[in-house]
Design a protein around this motif. Structure first.
Motif, PDB file in Angstrom:
ATOM      1  N   THR A   1       0.624  -0.586   3.676  1.00  0.00           N
ATOM      2  CA  THR A   1       1.831  -1.238   3.163  1.00  0.00           C
ATOM      3  C   THR A   1       2.095  -2.555   3.894  1.00  0.00           C
ATOM      4  O   THR A   1       2.412  -3.572   3.262  1.00  0.00           O
ATOM      5  CB  THR A   1       3.051  -0.309   3.321  1.00  0.00           C
ATOM      6  OG1 THR A   1       2.802   0.921   2.631  1.00  0.00           O
ATOM      7  CG2 THR A   1       4.296  -0.947   2.748  1.00  0.00           C
ATOM      8  N   ALA A   2       1.932  -2.530   5.215  1.00  0.00           N
ATOM      9  CA  ALA A   2       2.149  -3.754   5.997  1.00  0.00           C
ATOM     10  C   ALA A   2       1.112  -4.813   5.649  1.00  0.00           C
ATOM     11  O   ALA A   2       1.436  -6.003   5.517  1.00  0.00           O
ATOM     12  CB  ALA A   2       2.099  -3.426   7.492  1.00  0.00           C
ATOM     13  N   ALA A   3      -0.152  -4.401   5.486  1.00  0.00           N
ATOM     14  CA  ALA A   3      -1.220  -5.351   5.158  1.00  0.00           C
ATOM     15  C   ALA A   3      -1.009  -5.968   3.780  1.00  0.00           C
ATOM     16  O   ALA A   3      -1.305  -7.153   3.567  1.00  0.00           O
ATOM     17  CB  ALA A   3      -2.577  -4.644   5.220  1.00  0.00           C
ATOM     18  N   GLN A   4      -0.474  -5.169   2.849  1.00  0.00           N
ATOM     19  CA  GLN A   4      -0.222  -5.696   1.507  1.00  0.00           C
ATOM     20  C   GLN A   4       0.763  -6.856   1.521  1.00  0.00           C
ATOM     21  O   GLN A   4       0.707  -7.726   0.649  1.00  0.00           O
ATOM     22  CB  GLN A   4       0.312  -4.583   0.598  1.00  0.00           C
ATOM     23  CG  GLN A   4      -0.748  -3.578   0.161  1.00  0.00           C
ATOM     24  CD  GLN A   4      -0.167  -2.456  -0.689  1.00  0.00           C
ATOM     25  OE1 GLN A   4       0.814  -1.822  -0.312  1.00  0.00           O
ATOM     26  NE2 GLN A   4      -0.777  -2.208  -1.833  1.00  0.00           N
ATOM     27  N   GLY A   5       1.642  -6.880   2.503  1.00  0.00           N
ATOM     28  CA  GLY A   5       2.615  -7.961   2.600  1.00  0.00           C
ATOM     29  C   GLY A   5       2.029  -9.260   3.142  1.00  0.00           C
ATOM     30  O   GLY A   5       2.696 -10.294   3.098  1.00  0.00           O
ATOM     31  N   HIS A   6       0.788  -9.188   3.655  1.00  0.00           N
ATOM     32  CA  HIS A   6       0.175 -10.379   4.255  1.00  0.00           C
ATOM     33  C   HIS A   6      -1.086 -10.844   3.538  1.00  0.00           C
ATOM     34  O   HIS A   6      -1.425 -12.022   3.596  1.00  0.00           O
ATOM     35  CB  HIS A   6      -0.164 -10.116   5.728  1.00  0.00           C
ATOM     36  CG  HIS A   6       1.033  -9.907   6.601  1.00  0.00           C
ATOM     37  ND1 HIS A   6       1.643  -8.678   6.755  1.00  0.00           N
ATOM     38  CD2 HIS A   6       1.747 -10.780   7.364  1.00  0.00           C
ATOM     39  CE1 HIS A   6       2.668  -8.790   7.585  1.00  0.00           C
ATOM     40  NE2 HIS A   6       2.767 -10.052   7.962  1.00  0.00           N
ATOM     41  N   VAL A   7      -1.788  -9.927   2.889  1.00  0.00           N
ATOM     42  CA  VAL A   7      -3.055 -10.282   2.240  1.00  0.00           C
ATOM     43  C   VAL A   7      -2.770 -10.842   0.852  1.00  0.00           C
ATOM     44  O   VAL A   7      -2.201 -10.153   0.001  1.00  0.00           O
ATOM     45  CB  VAL A   7      -3.992  -9.053   2.142  1.00  0.00           C
ATOM     46  CG1 VAL A   7      -5.244  -9.407   1.339  1.00  0.00           C
ATOM     47  CG2 VAL A   7      -4.367  -8.580   3.540  1.00  0.00           C
ATOM     48  N   ARG A   8      -3.157 -12.079   0.631  1.00  0.00           N
ATOM     49  CA  ARG A   8      -2.906 -12.734  -0.653  1.00  0.00           C
ATOM     50  C   ARG A   8      -4.174 -12.838  -1.505  1.00  0.00           C
ATOM     51  O   ARG A   8      -4.083 -13.105  -2.705  1.00  0.00           O
ATOM     52  CB  ARG A   8      -2.355 -14.151  -0.407  1.00  0.00           C
ATOM     53  CG  ARG A   8      -0.993 -14.143   0.273  1.00  0.00           C
ATOM     54  CD  ARG A   8       0.083 -13.643  -0.678  1.00  0.00           C
ATOM     55  NE  ARG A   8       1.405 -13.624  -0.039  1.00  0.00           N
ATOM     56  CZ  ARG A   8       1.955 -12.544   0.477  1.00  0.00           C
ATOM     57  NH1 ARG A   8       1.292 -11.396   0.446  1.00  0.00           N
ATOM     58  NH2 ARG A   8       3.145 -12.578   1.041  1.00  0.00           N
ATOM     59  N   GLN A   9      -5.327 -12.656  -0.907  1.00  0.00           N
ATOM     60  CA  GLN A   9      -6.574 -12.767  -1.669  1.00  0.00           C
ATOM     61  C   GLN A   9      -6.646 -11.670  -2.724  1.00  0.00           C
ATOM     62  O   GLN A   9      -6.447 -10.488  -2.418  1.00  0.00           O
ATOM     63  CB  GLN A   9      -7.772 -12.662  -0.712  1.00  0.00           C
ATOM     64  CG  GLN A   9      -9.100 -12.974  -1.373  1.00  0.00           C
ATOM     65  CD  GLN A   9     -10.260 -12.503  -0.522  1.00  0.00           C
ATOM     66  OE1 GLN A   9     -10.735 -11.398  -0.698  1.00  0.00           O
ATOM     67  NE2 GLN A   9     -10.688 -13.336   0.412  1.00  0.00           N
ATOM     68  N   GLU A  10      -6.924 -12.040  -3.967  1.00  0.00           N
ATOM     69  CA  GLU A  10      -6.848 -11.104  -5.095  1.00  0.00           C
ATOM     70  C   GLU A  10      -7.784  -9.915  -4.931  1.00  0.00           C
ATOM     71  O   GLU A  10      -7.404  -8.769  -5.196  1.00  0.00           O
ATOM     72  CB  GLU A  10      -7.174 -11.847  -6.395  1.00  0.00           C
ATOM     73  CG  GLU A  10      -6.997 -10.996  -7.641  1.00  0.00           C
ATOM     74  CD  GLU A  10      -7.237 -11.781  -8.905  1.00  0.00           C
ATOM     75  OE1 GLU A  10      -7.306 -11.162  -9.995  1.00  0.00           O
ATOM     76  OE2 GLU A  10      -7.359 -13.019  -8.825  1.00  0.00           O
ATOM     77  N   CYS A  11      -9.009 -10.158  -4.489  1.00  0.00           N
ATOM     78  CA  CYS A  11     -10.011  -9.091  -4.340  1.00  0.00           C
ATOM     79  C   CYS A  11      -9.525  -8.027  -3.361  1.00  0.00           C
ATOM     80  O   CYS A  11      -9.481  -6.834  -3.679  1.00  0.00           O
ATOM     81  CB  CYS A  11     -11.327  -9.694  -3.868  1.00  0.00           C
ATOM     82  SG  CYS A  11     -12.606  -8.487  -3.424  1.00  0.00           S
ATOM     83  N   ALA A  12      -9.135  -8.439  -2.166  1.00  0.00           N
ATOM     84  CA  ALA A  12      -8.704  -7.496  -1.130  1.00  0.00           C
ATOM     85  C   ALA A  12      -7.361  -6.868  -1.479  1.00  0.00           C
ATOM     86  O   ALA A  12      -7.130  -5.686  -1.198  1.00  0.00           O
ATOM     87  CB  ALA A  12      -8.630  -8.200   0.224  1.00  0.00           C
ATOM     88  N   ALA A  13      -6.478  -7.635  -2.093  1.00  0.00           N
ATOM     89  CA  ALA A  13      -5.154  -7.111  -2.450  1.00  0.00           C
ATOM     90  C   ALA A  13      -5.283  -5.965  -3.458  1.00  0.00           C
ATOM     91  O   ALA A  13      -4.586  -4.952  -3.362  1.00  0.00           O
ATOM     92  CB  ALA A  13      -4.287  -8.224  -3.015  1.00  0.00           C
ATOM     93  N   ALA A  14      -6.189  -6.120  -4.427  1.00  0.00           N
ATOM     94  CA  ALA A  14      -6.401  -5.062  -5.418  1.00  0.00           C
ATOM     95  C   ALA A  14      -6.949  -3.801  -4.769  1.00  0.00           C
ATOM     96  O   ALA A  14      -6.536  -2.679  -5.087  1.00  0.00           O
ATOM     97  CB  ALA A  14      -7.355  -5.551  -6.504  1.00  0.00           C
TER      98      ALA A  14
END
Length: 213
Positions: free
Chosen positions: A105-118
């Motif tokens: 959940t915390a990482a989702q708030g910082h990772v903007r790259q589409e591949c990793a976010a998905a």
């Protein structure tokens, strides 16, 4: 107007019934009995964890997080594991999963790259499903104790989250389900060979601490 309101109310009731039915079907497919007794399911989840770990490594180079995240240290001694009760094992894994879900959940708030976010979105759904499932196992009487301590390591790279999840599913979860199958599955489902011991994983070096999960 009253007729149209009545129609709308009926449609909403139908939608609620359909939603409840689909939720029931989904939960029944993930029932503890089926997950524990059908060895093919845990193998499927291990394969999915490996696939997510591989796919995130193929995303464009990810920057490190601005603030390290506490991740559970999921390595364990098989000899010590065999001395624990199934309930102790369940509580330990719940703690690991809770920390893992928080980290995702915390990482989702910082990772903007589409591949990793998905992929983080997929990982959250899978880890949270295991967390909810283990909380509701009917074979245990005691409630989850969220204040149980868990060994953690601080990590700054998002890819390590996928590594820890794969190690947890392939290690503690797989052995827990094997142990439960020996006690709770029908005769025809028993006789599952003991999982081969998994080498103790090594995480990238990080600061260690032991907060409550």
């Amino acid at each position: 107007m009253q007729y149209r309101d009545g129609q709308l109310s009926m449609e909403l009731n139908r939608l609620l019934l359909l939603t409840a039915f689909l939720l029931h079907i989904k939960l029944s497919r993930l029932s503890p009995a089926r997950l524990v007794c059908d060895n093919r399911l845990i193998q499927k989840y291990i394969s999915e964890a490996k696939d997510m770990e591989k796919r995130v490594s193929q995303c464009q180079e990810l920057p490190s997080l601005t603030q390290p995240l506490p991740l559970p240290m999921v390595d364990f001694s098989l000899r010590e594991w065999k001395t624990k009760t199934n309930e102790t094992k369940r509580q330990e894994i719940l703690c690991d999963l809770a920390l893992l879900v928080d980290a995702v959940t915390a990482a989702q708030g910082h990772v903007r790259q589409e591949c990793a976010a998905a992929l983080l979105g997929q990982l959250y759904k899978k880890a949270n499903s295991f967390l909810l499932l283990l909380k509701t196992f009917s074979w245990q009487d005691s409630a989850w104790q969220p204040d149980r301590a868990s060994r953690t390591t601080l990590q700054s790279h998002p890819s390590v989250i996928f590594l820890v999840y794969r190690q947890l599913v392939q290690g503690k979860l797989r052995f827990l389900f094997h142990d439960l199958a020996k006690d709770f599955c029908q005769e025809g489902s028993r006789g599952v060979p003991e999982p081969p011991s998994t080498p103790r994983p090594r995480l990238p070096q990080g600061d260690s601490e032991s907060p409550a999960c």
